[in-house]
Motif scaffolding. Structure first.
Motif, mmCIF file in Angstrom:
data_model
loop_
_atom_site.group_PDB
_atom_site.id
_atom_site.type_symbol
_atom_site.label_atom_id
_atom_site.label_comp_id
_atom_site.label_asym_id
_atom_site.label_seq_id
_atom_site.Cartn_x
_atom_site.Cartn_y
_atom_site.Cartn_z
ATOM 1 N N LEU A 110 0.813 -1.208 0.000
ATOM 2 C CA LEU A 110 0.000 0.000 0.000
ATOM 3 C C LEU A 110 0.845 1.255 0.000
ATOM 4 O O LEU A 110 0.401 2.302 -0.444
ATOM 5 C CB LEU A 110 -0.924 0.039 1.219
ATOM 6 C CG LEU A 110 -1.908 -1.089 1.389
ATOM 7 C CD1 LEU A 110 -2.926 -0.727 2.431
ATOM 8 C CD2 LEU A 110 -2.601 -1.407 0.099
ATOM 9 N N GLY A 111 2.059 1.179 0.536
ATOM 10 C CA GLY A 111 2.879 2.372 0.633
ATOM 11 C C GLY A 111 3.929 2.458 -0.449
ATOM 12 O O GLY A 111 3.882 3.334 -1.309
ATOM 13 N N ILE A 112 4.862 1.511 -0.440
ATOM 14 C CA ILE A 112 6.022 1.664 -1.311
ATOM 15 C C ILE A 112 5.700 1.320 -2.758
ATOM 16 O O ILE A 112 6.008 2.083 -3.665
ATOM 17 C CB ILE A 112 7.186 0.800 -0.786
ATOM 18 C CG1 ILE A 112 7.643 1.363 0.534
ATOM 19 C CG2 ILE A 112 8.325 0.786 -1.771
ATOM 20 C CD1 ILE A 112 8.689 0.571 1.180
ATOM 21 N N TYR A 113 5.033 0.163 -2.967
ATOM 22 C CA TYR A 113 4.750 -0.228 -4.352
ATOM 23 C C TYR A 113 3.964 0.863 -5.074
ATOM 24 O O TYR A 113 4.291 1.238 -6.196
ATOM 25 C CB TYR A 113 3.979 -1.548 -4.384
ATOM 26 C CG TYR A 113 3.426 -1.861 -5.739
ATOM 27 C CD1 TYR A 113 4.242 -2.395 -6.717
ATOM 28 C CD2 TYR A 113 2.112 -1.564 -6.066
ATOM 29 C CE1 TYR A 113 3.755 -2.649 -7.980
ATOM 30 C CE2 TYR A 113 1.615 -1.806 -7.321
ATOM 31 C CZ TYR A 113 2.441 -2.353 -8.273
ATOM 32 O OH TYR A 113 1.962 -2.578 -9.519
ATOM 33 N N THR A 114 2.927 1.399 -4.400
ATOM 34 C CA THR A 114 2.084 2.387 -5.048
ATOM 35 C C THR A 114 2.870 3.654 -5.378
ATOM 36 O O THR A 114 2.751 4.178 -6.478
ATOM 37 C CB THR A 114 0.901 2.728 -4.148
ATOM 38 O OG1 THR A 114 1.389 2.865 -2.831
ATOM 39 C CG2 THR A 114 -0.145 1.668 -4.177
ATOM 40 N N ILE A 115 3.677 4.127 -4.419
ATOM 41 C CA ILE A 115 4.375 5.391 -4.686
ATOM 42 C C ILE A 115 5.421 5.208 -5.778
ATOM 43 O O ILE A 115 5.560 6.074 -6.650
ATOM 44 C CB ILE A 115 4.969 6.001 -3.382
ATOM 45 C CG1 ILE A 115 5.512 7.396 -3.640
ATOM 46 C CG2 ILE A 115 6.066 5.193 -2.766
ATOM 47 C CD1 ILE A 115 4.488 8.421 -3.929
ATOM 48 N N ILE A 116 6.131 4.080 -5.797
ATOM 49 C CA ILE A 116 7.139 3.937 -6.863
ATOM 50 C C ILE A 116 6.471 3.695 -8.209
ATOM 51 O O ILE A 116 6.944 4.169 -9.233
ATOM 52 C CB ILE A 116 8.182 2.849 -6.566
ATOM 53 C CG1 ILE A 116 7.527 1.501 -6.413
ATOM 54 C CG2 ILE A 116 9.029 3.204 -5.368
ATOM 55 C CD1 ILE A 116 8.518 0.377 -6.417
ATOM 56 N N ARG A 117 5.344 2.987 -8.185
ATOM 57 C CA ARG A 117 4.640 2.775 -9.452
ATOM 58 C C ARG A 117 4.191 4.122 -10.039
ATOM 59 O O ARG A 117 4.336 4.370 -11.230
ATOM 60 C CB ARG A 117 3.435 1.850 -9.199
ATOM 61 C CG ARG A 117 2.436 1.802 -10.303
ATOM 62 C CD ARG A 117 2.941 1.119 -11.546
ATOM 63 N NE ARG A 117 2.862 -0.325 -11.425
ATOM 64 C CZ ARG A 117 3.543 -1.146 -12.214
ATOM 65 N NH1 ARG A 117 4.357 -0.688 -13.127
ATOM 66 N NH2 ARG A 117 3.438 -2.435 -12.064
ATOM 67 N N ILE A 118 3.665 5.006 -9.175
ATOM 68 C CA ILE A 118 3.165 6.274 -9.690
ATOM 69 C C ILE A 118 4.316 7.226 -10.008
ATOM 70 O O ILE A 118 4.352 7.843 -11.067
ATOM 71 C CB ILE A 118 2.174 6.894 -8.682
ATOM 72 C CG1 ILE A 118 0.913 6.045 -8.645
ATOM 73 C CG2 ILE A 118 1.819 8.323 -9.078
ATOM 74 C CD1 ILE A 118 -0.028 6.404 -7.544
ATOM 75 N N ALA A 119 5.290 7.333 -9.093
ATOM 76 C CA ALA A 119 6.346 8.318 -9.296
ATOM 77 C C ALA A 119 7.295 7.920 -10.426
ATOM 78 O O ALA A 119 7.718 8.775 -11.194
ATOM 79 C CB ALA A 119 7.123 8.530 -8.004
#
Lengths: 488, 115
Positions: free
Chosen positions: A248-257
């Motif tokens: 919920l935290g790292i995967y999502t932010i790296i996927r988006i950023a």
């Protein structure tokens, strides 16, 4: 094959409660256990079968951008393997561990809903759909943290709901801004529209960073994690610390950023947040007396390490970050399961009340030792190689300060886990633990599976396996590749 | 202008969640925050003197496309409201349990956890 990752756990969650309602005899307990284990085992097998298979699935046959699509690329498949392996080990552990709680059927139901949410987040190719799955996983984890309904657990659960709710509001606000700017919500289409000018979506990206870093418990938003994760039952702590904060935290932010926008300022933010997280969490970790609380702080410190690796914004950095994410999922869930095994027999989590358990519970002690070695970065376990790769990546990115902070975090982790081993498993034997027995076979087998994986993960450092498993995942973090996969 | 008001409402909610000491007020602050986001989403799809986005056979498609409000944010807000309901229900349930255990709604008095 892609939709089954969501269908199986979602259907399983409801079927388990229904089966419990229909079967009146005592057989229903066995049925619940086997149904939950069957579901997670099937998911694990499916995720390993889909390695190196990529594709995009349009839900209901409605084409994007207005229909929703599920995307499996290298990174998603690797994350699916990690999530479903850990969830299988956790359900196997739950069979005996959860006997002390009432309402096991609701436990399994919430557990499978959480898995469905996480798999959905990993596969989703649409911003709003990602938000919906994120909330499915979050709401079931709020309930699971307070599952014991003791005063502390309820309090931790409320703290977690408030922080999680703020994070979700920020994420939804970011999605609203994205929609007002682009008029679509499909990730690949937005990536296409923002290709010429990546800074066009700066404000939503900042809102996303806020939201997802709260979900990932990075400093300064970490205060909920050391309360919430130790309060949950041990298999749930393993799931939360092992995979939930990462999905919920790292995967999502790296996927988006990095996967959608190629946002360079974001990399700088992640790097500094990562360093701050390592420093704060490593120092507070060494002051803890509660076994599970110490492990929760160690999770935060490792989150910092992973963010630091992604913040380097180089291909080697992504590779190192993904490798450490994988390793940390396995070893932290192993450590939380061993702490659960200790709690199962002794009924306490305070380290100074424990001692000399190595002779009484050899399997637990051995697996805990493996987990501690791996997390402290001692060869030949997986943790050593991923930390080595992070340090190499930091040096290659001409950022030796980051490498030094990574080493600083590792040394303090080693100190903390050396203390755990010394006080809990070695040291003098306490009189009240004379008649202690090893935990039941289902619990030891769950721990053994993860311990073997801890060692096996080090094989991924070899160039042959690295090219096969980790490189596709690192390559997926490139807007160009993502667009090609979805838009054809 | 209306967007700025939505964001102000959001900040009011955030203030309530962060600074209030009473659990019930925290929950209300959370709901205000949720509504602000929903309101913002709805205003994104709004058109002045627009018509409902329902196409019937007598309507000209070009006229419809020019006049109707954007239906997608409405669908999103419906989903977001349901999710917000779930989270609020969960919060209220937990707050009731806290009241049973501690006999108070004041967060400064509920301090079994340290750190």
């Amino acid at each position: 094959m892609i939709p089954y990752f969501v269908i199986i756990p979602l259907a399983g969650a409801f079927i388990i409660v229904l089966l419990n309602h229909l079967i009146k005899s005592d057989a229903r307990y066995a049925v619940t256990d086997s149904a939950a284990n069957l579901a997670t085992a099937a998911l694990m097998v499916l995720s390993f079968l889909s390695i190196s298979k990529t594709g995009s699935y349009t839900v209901g046959g409605w084409e994007p951008p207005f229909g929703i699509n599920l995307v499996a690329d290298g990174l998603s498949v690797l994350m699916l393997c990690v999530v479903n392996t850990v969830s299988f080990a956790a359900t196997l552990f739950s069979v005996d561990y959860m006997k002390r709680y009432t309402a096991k059927r609701y436990y399994y139901s919430l557990f499978l809903l959480m898995v469905a949410g996480m798999n959905g987040v990993i596969l989703s190719g649409d911003f709003f759909n990602l938000f919906v799955f994120l909330e499915i996983a979050s709401i079931s984890s709020y309930a699971l943290v307070g599952f014991g309904t003791e005063a502390e657990e309820i309090e931790a659960s409320f703290k977690y709901i408030v922080m999680g709710g703020i994070a979700s509001a920020f994420i939804l606000l970011g999605i609203a801004f994205l929609y007002s700017r682009f008029g679509v919500l499909n990730m690949a289409f937005i990536s296409q529209a923002a290709r010429a000018n990546p800074s066009i979506a700066k404000f939503p990206l900042i809102l996303f960073t806020f939201g997802f870093l709260i979900k990932a418990a990075a400093v300064p938003f970490h205060s909920w994690l050391p309360d919430a994760h130790p309060s949950a039952p041990a298999p749930i702590s393993a799931m939360l610390s092992g995979v939930l904060i990462k999905t919920l935290g790292i995967y999502t932010i790296i996927r988006i950023a990095f996967g959608v926008f190629n946002w360079e300022t974001g990399a700088v933010i992640l790097r500094y947040v990562g360093i701050a997280t390592i420093i704060v969490a490593s120092l507070t970790m060494n002051a803890q007396k509660d076994l599970k609380r110490l492990m929760a702080y160690s999770s935060i410190s490792n989150i910092g390490l992973i963010l630091l690796a992604f913040g380097l914004n180089t291909k080697l950095g992504f590779l190192a970050g993904i490798f450490h994410l994988l390793n940390h999922s396995i070893m932290k869930s192993l450590l939380f399961l061993t702490s659960g095994a200790v709690f199962y027999r002794t009924g306490t989590r305070q380290m100074f009340q424990l001692g000399g358990l190595a002779k009484k519970m050899p399997a637990t002690a051995a697996t805990s030792l493996i987990g501690s070695f791996s997390i402290s970065g001692i060869p030949p376990f997986g943790g050593f190689f991923s930390k080595l790769l992070i340090i190499l990546a930091a040096v290659a990115a001409k950022n030796p300060a980051a490498a030094l902070w990574a080493i600083f975090g590792s040394v303090l982790t080693l100190a903390a886990f050396a203390r755990v081993q010394k006080t809990v498993f070695f040291g003098e034997e306490k009189k009240e633990y004379e008649n202690l027995k090893e935990v039941p076979a289902s619990m030891t087998s769950a721990m053994l599976i993860l311990a073997v994986l801890c060692l096996a993960a080090s094989l991924l450092y070899l160039p042959k396996f690295r090219k096969e498993f980790l490189s596709p995942a690192a390559d997926a973090l490139n807007p160009q590749n993502y667009r090609e996969l979805v838009l054809k | 202008m209306i967007y700025a008001l939505c964001l102000t409402l959001f900040l009011v909610g955030l203030y309530g969640v962060c600074c209030k000491k009473n659990l019930v007020k925290i929950i209300i602050g959370f709901m205000i925050m949720d509504y602000a986001v929903n309101l913002f989403l709805i205003t994104v799809g709004y058109k002045k003197s627009g018509i409902a986005p329902i196409l019937d056979s007598t309507m000209n498609i070009n006229y419809f496309a020019a006049k109707s409000v954007d239906p997608l944010p409405q669908a999103l807000v419906l989903t977001a409201i349901v999710i917000g309901l779930g989270v609020t229900a969960m919060m209220v349930a937990v707050a009731i349990r806290i009241y049973e255990k501690h006999g108070t709604f004041d967060v400064t008095k509920i301090r079994k956890l340290k750190g």
